[in-house]
Design a protein around this motif. Sequence first.
Motif, PDB file in Angstrom:
ATOM      1  N   LYS A 111      61.259  10.628  -9.528  1.00 21.80           N
ATOM      2  CA  LYS A 111      61.893   9.537  -8.651  1.00 21.80           C
ATOM      3  C   LYS A 111      62.371   8.477  -9.297  1.00 21.80           C
ATOM      4  CE  LYS A 111      60.237  12.060  -5.266  1.00 21.80           C
ATOM      5  NZ  LYS A 111      61.443  13.033  -4.896  1.00 21.80           N
ATOM      6  N   ASN A 112      62.932   7.667  -8.702  1.00 19.21           N
ATOM      7  CA  ASN A 112      63.739   6.412  -9.085  1.00 19.21           C
ATOM      8  C   ASN A 112      62.475   5.484  -9.199  1.00 19.21           C
ATOM      9  OD1 ASN A 112      64.463   3.412  -8.285  1.00 19.21           O
ATOM     10  ND2 ASN A 112      66.497   4.556  -8.182  1.00 19.21           N
ATOM     11  N   ARG A 136      58.186   0.282  -5.556  1.00 19.88           N
ATOM     12  CA  ARG A 136      58.274  -0.379  -3.947  1.00 19.88           C
ATOM     13  C   ARG A 136      57.125   0.524  -3.265  1.00 19.88           C
ATOM     14  NH1 ARG A 136      63.903   0.014  -4.316  1.00 19.88           N
ATOM     15  NH2 ARG A 136      63.617   1.622  -2.610  1.00 19.88           N
ATOM     16  N   SER A 137      57.077   1.743  -3.474  1.00 23.79           N
ATOM     17  CA  SER A 137      56.079   2.346  -2.599  1.00 23.79           C
ATOM     18  C   SER A 137      54.589   2.136  -3.122  1.00 23.79           C
ATOM     19  CB  SER A 137      56.121   4.050  -3.157  1.00 23.79           C
ATOM     20  OG  SER A 137      57.669   4.480  -2.472  1.00 23.79           O
ATOM     21  N   LYS A 183      59.780   3.808 -16.550  1.00 20.54           N
ATOM     22  CA  LYS A 183      60.687   4.924 -16.914  1.00 20.54           C
ATOM     23  C   LYS A 183      59.834   5.994 -17.055  1.00 20.54           C
ATOM     24  CE  LYS A 183      64.680   4.187 -19.268  1.00 20.54           C
ATOM     25  NZ  LYS A 183      65.420   3.563 -20.519  1.00 20.54           N
ATOM     26  N   SER A 184      58.760   5.855 -17.736  1.00 21.00           N
ATOM     27  CA  SER A 184      57.885   6.941 -17.968  1.00 21.00           C
ATOM     28  C   SER A 184      57.488   7.858 -16.686  1.00 21.00           C
ATOM     29  CB  SER A 184      56.738   6.900 -18.919  1.00 21.00           C
ATOM     30  OG  SER A 184      55.803   6.028 -18.437  1.00 21.00           O
ATOM     31  N   LEU A 185      57.056   6.856 -15.656  1.00 24.06           N
ATOM     32  CA  LEU A 185      56.513   7.487 -14.241  1.00 24.06           C
ATOM     33  C   LEU A 185      57.962   8.154 -13.673  1.00 24.06           C
ATOM     34  CD1 LEU A 185      54.170   4.490 -12.855  1.00 24.06           C
ATOM     35  CD2 LEU A 185      53.640   6.920 -13.614  1.00 24.06           C
ATOM     36  N   ASN A 186      58.828   7.572 -13.808  1.00 19.95           N
ATOM     37  CA  ASN A 186      60.256   8.298 -13.411  1.00 19.95           C
ATOM     38  C   ASN A 186      60.200   9.736 -13.876  1.00 19.95           C
ATOM     39  OD1 ASN A 186      63.363   8.505 -14.662  1.00 19.95           O
ATOM     40  ND2 ASN A 186      63.423   8.344 -12.655  1.00 19.95           N
ATOM     41  N   LEU A 218      53.240  10.293  -3.236  1.00 19.31           N
ATOM     42  CA  LEU A 218      53.733   9.871  -4.272  1.00 19.31           C
ATOM     43  C   LEU A 218      53.032   8.815  -5.144  1.00 19.31           C
ATOM     44  CD1 LEU A 218      56.456   9.587  -6.179  1.00 19.31           C
ATOM     45  CD2 LEU A 218      57.153   7.677  -4.703  1.00 19.31           C
ATOM     46  N   VAL A 219      52.450   7.997  -4.199  1.00 19.56           N
ATOM     47  CA  VAL A 219      51.534   6.972  -5.089  1.00 19.56           C
ATOM     48  C   VAL A 219      50.197   7.587  -5.572  1.00 19.56           C
ATOM     49  CG1 VAL A 219      50.036   4.893  -4.631  1.00 19.56           C
ATOM     50  CG2 VAL A 219      52.500   4.942  -3.936  1.00 19.56           C
ATOM     51  N   GLU A 220      49.735   8.626  -4.903  1.00 12.26           N
ATOM     52  CA  GLU A 220      48.667   9.252  -5.184  1.00 12.26           C
ATOM     53  C   GLU A 220      48.897   9.882  -6.578  1.00 12.26           C
ATOM     54  OE1 GLU A 220      45.342   9.164  -4.534  1.00 12.26           O
ATOM     55  OE2 GLU A 220      46.107   7.663  -3.193  1.00 12.26           O
ATOM     56  N   LYS A 221      50.113  10.732  -6.841  1.00 10.15           N
ATOM     57  CA  LYS A 221      50.328  11.314  -7.883  1.00 10.15           C
ATOM     58  C   LYS A 221      50.701  10.242  -9.128  1.00 10.15           C
ATOM     59  CE  LYS A 221      52.741  15.005  -5.615  1.00 10.15           C
ATOM     60  NZ  LYS A 221      54.183  16.002  -5.251  1.00 10.15           N
TER      61      LYS A 221
END
Length: 113
Positions: free
Chosen positions: A37-38, A44-45, A29-32, A10-13
């Motif tokens: 993902k929340n 946190r990740s 919000k845009s990353l969401n 997820l962090v790599e993406k």
Amino acid sequence: MEWNGYKKELVEKAKHYIDLHYEKNITLKSLNKVLQKNPYYIQRSFKEVLGLTPLRYLHQVRINKSKELLKKHTYSITTIGLEVGYNDSAHFSTKFKEQEGITPKEFRKQILK
């Protein structure tokens, strides 16, 4: 897949998206929307895997890109700040100094010596 591996993926993406779109207004919000993902889980990740927030990573990417521009081009500091995604030169200079310990103008002077 193990849970920790999922967070790293997820962090790599997220990093990949930031690396490609750093000049845009990227928020949790845009990353969401992009990662589906929340936003708090993304935050946190990111912090757990990299030891920094997505926003901090975004600033690092922007400052590194601005350093390339400061070295290669005669663009004004304001233009470079806008080019890498900052809305004004004062914010750009503040973030640059936080990361590099000197202003963009001082950085450019050192390069030209």
